[in-house]
Structures are given as structure tokens and as C-alpha cells.
Design a protein around this motif. Structure first.
Motif, mmCIF file in Angstrom:
data_model
loop_
_atom_site.group_PDB
_atom_site.id
_atom_site.type_symbol
_atom_site.label_atom_id
_atom_site.label_comp_id
_atom_site.label_asym_id
_atom_site.label_seq_id
_atom_site.Cartn_x
_atom_site.Cartn_y
_atom_site.Cartn_z
ATOM 1 N N MET A 181 43.451 49.579 38.071
ATOM 2 C CA MET A 181 42.328 50.336 37.540
ATOM 3 C C MET A 181 42.568 50.600 36.055
ATOM 4 O O MET A 181 43.691 50.875 35.637
ATOM 5 C CB MET A 181 42.190 51.654 38.304
ATOM 6 C CG MET A 181 41.017 52.498 37.858
ATOM 7 S SD MET A 181 40.812 54.026 38.809
ATOM 8 C CE MET A 181 40.189 53.355 40.327
ATOM 9 N N THR A 182 41.511 50.562 35.257
ATOM 10 C CA THR A 182 41.638 50.841 33.832
ATOM 11 C C THR A 182 41.876 52.331 33.617
ATOM 12 O O THR A 182 41.624 53.160 34.500
ATOM 13 C CB THR A 182 40.353 50.441 33.083
ATOM 14 O OG1 THR A 182 39.289 51.306 33.516
ATOM 15 C CG2 THR A 182 39.986 48.988 33.320
ATOM 16 N N GLU A 183 42.354 52.669 32.434
ATOM 17 C CA GLU A 183 42.568 54.074 32.096
ATOM 18 C C GLU A 183 41.252 54.850 32.188
ATOM 19 O O GLU A 183 41.210 55.969 32.705
ATOM 20 C CB GLU A 183 43.160 54.168 30.694
ATOM 21 C CG GLU A 183 43.567 55.572 30.314
ATOM 22 C CD GLU A 183 44.233 55.629 28.953
ATOM 23 O OE1 GLU A 183 45.191 56.400 28.819
ATOM 24 O OE2 GLU A 183 43.783 54.924 28.031
ATOM 25 N N LEU A 184 40.160 54.250 31.708
ATOM 26 C CA LEU A 184 38.858 54.912 31.771
ATOM 27 C C LEU A 184 38.388 55.043 33.221
ATOM 28 O O LEU A 184 37.835 56.075 33.611
ATOM 29 C CB LEU A 184 37.830 54.138 30.938
ATOM 30 C CG LEU A 184 36.531 54.873 30.643
ATOM 31 C CD1 LEU A 184 36.786 56.166 29.870
ATOM 32 C CD2 LEU A 184 35.595 53.966 29.853
ATOM 33 N N GLY A 185 38.635 54.032 34.020
ATOM 34 C CA GLY A 185 38.289 54.095 35.432
ATOM 35 C C GLY A 185 39.070 55.171 36.150
ATOM 36 O O GLY A 185 38.530 55.894 37.005
ATOM 37 N N ASP A 186 40.342 55.311 35.794
ATOM 38 C CA ASP A 186 41.173 56.352 36.386
ATOM 39 C C ASP A 186 40.653 57.737 35.998
ATOM 40 O O ASP A 186 40.586 58.647 36.830
ATOM 41 C CB ASP A 186 42.622 56.178 35.923
ATOM 42 C CG ASP A 186 43.540 57.217 36.533
ATOM 43 O OD1 ASP A 186 43.619 57.287 37.774
ATOM 44 O OD2 ASP A 186 44.169 57.964 35.765
ATOM 45 N N ALA A 230 37.542 58.477 35.233
ATOM 46 C CA ALA A 230 36.296 58.682 35.979
ATOM 47 C C ALA A 230 36.590 59.129 37.409
ATOM 48 O O ALA A 230 35.944 60.049 37.930
ATOM 49 C CB ALA A 230 35.466 57.403 35.970
ATOM 50 N N THR A 231 37.567 58.511 38.041
ATOM 51 C CA THR A 231 37.944 58.881 39.409
ATOM 52 C C THR A 231 38.425 60.322 39.457
ATOM 53 O O THR A 231 38.053 61.091 40.361
ATOM 54 C CB THR A 231 39.030 57.928 39.926
ATOM 55 O OG1 THR A 231 38.499 56.599 39.942
ATOM 56 C CG2 THR A 231 39.482 58.306 41.326
ATOM 57 N N ARG A 274 30.442 54.888 27.717
ATOM 58 C CA ARG A 274 31.383 54.071 28.501
ATOM 59 C C ARG A 274 31.848 54.822 29.745
ATOM 60 O O ARG A 274 31.934 54.255 30.837
ATOM 61 C CB ARG A 274 32.585 53.673 27.638
ATOM 62 C CG ARG A 274 32.256 52.643 26.564
ATOM 63 C CD ARG A 274 33.466 52.298 25.705
ATOM 64 N NE ARG A 274 34.601 51.875 26.510
ATOM 65 C CZ ARG A 274 35.855 52.313 26.340
ATOM 66 N NH1 ARG A 274 36.146 53.163 25.370
ATOM 67 N NH2 ARG A 274 36.821 51.882 27.112
ATOM 68 N N LEU A 275 32.148 56.120 29.583
ATOM 69 C CA LEU A 275 32.586 56.933 30.710
ATOM 70 C C LEU A 275 31.456 57.082 31.733
ATOM 71 O O LEU A 275 31.696 56.991 32.942
ATOM 72 C CB LEU A 275 33.057 58.302 30.212
ATOM 73 C CG LEU A 275 33.562 59.279 31.272
ATOM 74 C CD1 LEU A 275 34.704 58.684 32.092
ATOM 75 C CD2 LEU A 275 34.005 60.586 30.597
ATOM 76 N N GLU A 318 31.341 54.082 33.887
ATOM 77 C CA GLU A 318 32.425 54.103 34.881
ATOM 78 C C GLU A 318 32.127 55.060 36.030
ATOM 79 O O GLU A 318 32.614 54.889 37.137
ATOM 80 C CB GLU A 318 33.752 54.495 34.229
ATOM 81 C CG GLU A 318 34.364 53.437 33.360
ATOM 82 C CD GLU A 318 35.000 52.292 34.148
ATOM 83 O OE1 GLU A 318 35.272 52.453 35.352
ATOM 84 O OE2 GLU A 318 35.210 51.225 33.538
ATOM 85 N N LEU A 319 31.318 56.074 35.741
ATOM 86 C CA LEU A 319 30.946 57.065 36.750
ATOM 87 C C LEU A 319 29.694 56.659 37.526
ATOM 88 O O LEU A 319 29.113 57.480 38.225
ATOM 89 C CB LEU A 319 30.721 58.428 36.079
ATOM 90 C CG LEU A 319 31.982 59.149 35.612
ATOM 91 C CD1 LEU A 319 31.658 60.192 34.560
ATOM 92 C CD2 LEU A 319 32.689 59.776 36.812
#
Length: 195
Positions: free
Chosen positions: A1-6, A8-9, A40-41, A44-45
Motif C-alpha cells: 500500500m502507498t503511504e497516501l493509501g495507508d 487514507a485507511t 489526492r487524499l 484515495e478515500l
């Protein structure tokens, strides 16, 4: 998972902070990359709603939007209802179209002062775009061109006064590098009480 994806989670897993909503602020100096990062965030959300505070500010009151944000967005979300706010037209100098803000699991608020004292109590998380004021403002002026140089000079004075009276950065939960978008600092714990 990307840092941004992490990120968002983690944001989606936070407890709601405003009715059913996790309200997340993206704050920083003008030109620091807030809008780009928030968009971008939001993607991801799962296309989370984004409230752009530039749409609530005006020429006369660049930081006089707290009441409009509360009445049109925060109060409805707190009741579990969708919000809707009037968008300020910077060319016509008046409010015009209405933009809906669904009571989604995560709603982002981005703009200078998004983490201000009046908003902090209902935030699930405050993100600070970490780019110094001079670099951020220079980037914004370059982006907007010389025809807006006078506007930028007035804006810089207003921003400086706002942050001197009501700083957001000391209350941030996370800092995001304004150039790379990388998360560069994380603090844990409860939000400080409004002062």
C-alpha cells in the motif's frame, strides 16, 4: 500500500468527530500544496467530499468564513445531514453556485486556517502542509501570475496576521512535506483544548 493509501485507511478507521463524519483538515500557507494534496487524499478515500475554503472566503474577509462554514457545512453534518455551501466567485465578487457536501464517512476541509480554533474541536485529524511561508507564497504567486501580485501582497499580510492570532501548526496531528507530499512528522494523542 502507498503511504497516501495507508493514511487514507487510518483516517477512515478513526472515530467520527462530527455526527457520523470524520472531519479532516488540510492546513498550511497559501501555495503550500494543500489543494493538490487534499484532492489526492480524497481520491484515495473513494472520492471523499472536499470543502475548499477559498470558496467561502471573500476579498473583504479572507478569514471571515468561520460562520459560513459552521452554518452551511458543519452544523448539517453534525446532525447527520448533507451540507451545502455557496461558492464565492472571485471574479464577480459575489456568492453564486451552491456546492453539496455529503455526510460521507470522511470529509476534507482544505485551506489556509482550516485548523483554526473554531474548527479544531470537531476535527478527527489536522494535517499541516510543511512548507515555509516564503517558499509557499512564492510558489503561489508564480502559479497565479503577475496580474495577481497586489492581491498576493494583501493576502500574505492577512495570512500572517491570522496565523499570529490563531496558529494551526502547533495543533497538527501530521505534517506533510509541501514539496514531496511525504508524511514527515506524526504526533499522537488527544487534540488540545481550544484556547
Amino acid at each position: 500500500m502507498t503511504e497516501l493509501g495507508d493514511l487514507a485507511t487510518r483516517l477512515a478507521a478513526l472515530p467520527p468527530s462530527l455526527g457520523p463524519v470524520r472531519l479532516v483538515a488540510v492546513d498550511g500557507h497559501a501555495g503550500s500544496g494543500k489543494t493538490t494534496f487534499a484532492d489526492r487524499l480524497a481520491a484515495e478515500l473513494g472520492d471523499a467530499p472536499v470543502v475548499h475554503l477559498d470558496d467561502l472566503a471573500t476579498h473583504e474577509e479572507p478569514f471571515g468564513w468561520a460562520g459560513r462554514l459552521h452554518d452551511q457545512v458543519l452544523a448539517p453534518l453534525a446532525r447527520g445531514e448533507d451540507g451545502a455551501y455557496e461558492v464565492y466567485d472571485w471574479t464577480l465578487r459575489r456568492f453564486g453556485e451552491v456546492r453539496a457536501v455529503p455526510a460521507a464517512p470522511v470529509v476534507l476541509v482544505e485551506g489556509v486556517g482550516a485548523g483554526r480554533r473554531a474548527v479544531r474541536p470537531v476535527l478527527a485529524q489536522l494535517l499541516w502542509m510543511d512548507l515555509d511561508a516564503a517558499s509557499a507564497n512564492a510558489r503561489g504567486l508564480l502559479r497565479d501570475g503577475p496580474e495577481l501580485a497586489a492581491f498576493w501582497q494583501g493576502w500574505i499580510r492577512a495570512e500572517r496576521a491570522h496565523f499570529a492570532a490563531d496558529p494551526s501548526r502547533p495543533h497538527a496531528d501530521l505534517a506533510v512535506d509541501g514539496i514531496t507530499g511525504r508524511i514527515v512528522r506524526c504526533t499522537h494523542g488527544e487534540h488540545p483544548s481550544p484556547s
